[in-house]
Design a protein around this motif. Structure first.
Motif, short mmCIF file in Angstrom:
data_model
loop_
_atom_site.label_atom_id
_atom_site.label_comp_id
_atom_site.label_asym_id
_atom_site.label_seq_id
_atom_site.Cartn_x
_atom_site.Cartn_y
_atom_site.Cartn_z
N LYS A 237 1.21 -2.80 0.10
CA LYS A 237 0.63 -3.29 1.53
C LYS A 237 0.44 -1.97 2.49
CE LYS A 237 2.58 -7.73 1.88
NZ LYS A 237 3.56 -8.64 2.51
N ALA A 238 1.32 -1.00 2.22
CA ALA A 238 1.16 0.33 3.04
C ALA A 238 -0.37 1.03 2.62
CB ALA A 238 2.28 1.17 2.62
N LEU A 239 -0.60 1.13 1.25
CA LEU A 239 -1.79 1.89 0.93
C LEU A 239 -2.96 1.16 1.06
CD1 LEU A 239 -0.52 2.72 -2.85
CD2 LEU A 239 -0.71 4.35 -0.84
N GLU A 240 -2.67 -0.46 1.41
CA GLU A 240 -3.92 -1.26 1.67
C GLU A 240 -4.24 -0.85 3.10
OE1 GLU A 240 -2.97 -5.17 0.58
OE2 GLU A 240 -3.84 -5.17 -1.49
N LEU B 141 -6.12 2.29 3.26
CA LEU B 141 -7.56 2.10 3.03
C LEU B 141 -8.41 1.66 3.89
CD1 LEU B 141 -7.29 1.13 -0.74
CD2 LEU B 141 -8.06 3.17 0.00
N ARG B 142 -7.69 0.47 4.55
CA ARG B 142 -8.33 -0.20 5.77
C ARG B 142 -8.86 0.83 6.96
NH1 ARG B 142 -4.55 -4.66 5.30
NH2 ARG B 142 -5.53 -5.77 3.72
N GLU B 143 -7.89 1.91 7.07
CA GLU B 143 -7.96 2.69 8.10
C GLU B 143 -8.97 3.79 7.90
OE1 GLU B 143 -4.02 4.44 9.03
OE2 GLU B 143 -3.36 2.30 9.85
N LEU B 144 -9.14 4.14 6.68
CA LEU B 144 -10.15 5.34 6.31
C LEU B 144 -11.52 5.26 6.76
CD1 LEU B 144 -8.87 6.35 2.74
CD2 LEU B 144 -8.70 7.51 4.88
N PRO B 145 -12.04 4.11 6.75
CA PRO B 145 -13.43 3.92 7.12
C PRO B 145 -13.51 4.03 8.84
CG PRO B 145 -12.97 1.99 5.87
CD PRO B 145 -11.85 2.69 5.91
N GLN B 146 -12.65 3.65 9.30
CA GLN B 146 -12.43 3.96 10.76
C GLN B 146 -12.18 5.50 11.10
OE1 GLN B 146 -9.55 1.47 12.21
NE2 GLN B 146 -10.49 -0.32 11.90
N ARG B 147 -11.40 6.10 10.55
CA ARG B 147 -11.42 7.32 10.71
C ARG B 147 -12.49 8.29 10.29
NH1 ARG B 147 -5.42 8.69 8.18
NH2 ARG B 147 -4.16 7.56 9.55
#
Length: 101
Positions: A74-77, A80-86
């Motif tokens: 869950k932490a890794l997912e 991953l969701r935050e990477l495109p926003q960053r």
């Protein structure tokens, strides 16, 4: 009937005289004749209890490991969701810096 009578007569005559006397039982054999079954029951009960406790311990440990792995997933997912926003935020900042030149 005739055969039965002969068999009984043979059985009566074939007995050995020395077999009727009791041999002295050694203390070692006597102990296990008296206490062999209770010792076996206690031993089997102990093995059964140990196996149940071990199975329970393994089951609880697998549940704990599974929980840790699910939390890590869950932490890794979420990362991953935050990477495109960053990445979008960095591109916007870079674009703004390029315009200022």
């Amino acid at each position: 009937m005739i055969f039965r009578g002969r068999l009984q007569a043979f059985a009566l005559h074939s007995r050995r005289g020395y077999a009727t006397q009791q041999k002295p039982v050694s203390p070692h054999i006597g102990f296990y004749q008296s206490f062999g079954r209770p010792i076996a029951k206690v031993f089997l009960g102990a093995v059964f209890t140990y196996q149940c406790a071990y199975w329970l311990w393994v089951k609880l440990e697998t549940v704990e490991v599974r929980g840790k792995k699910e939390a890590e997933i869950k932490a890794l997912e979420s990362r991953l969701r935050e990477l495109p926003q960053r990445k979008n935020d960095r591109d916007v900042k870079r674009f703004n810096l390029d315009e200022g030149r």
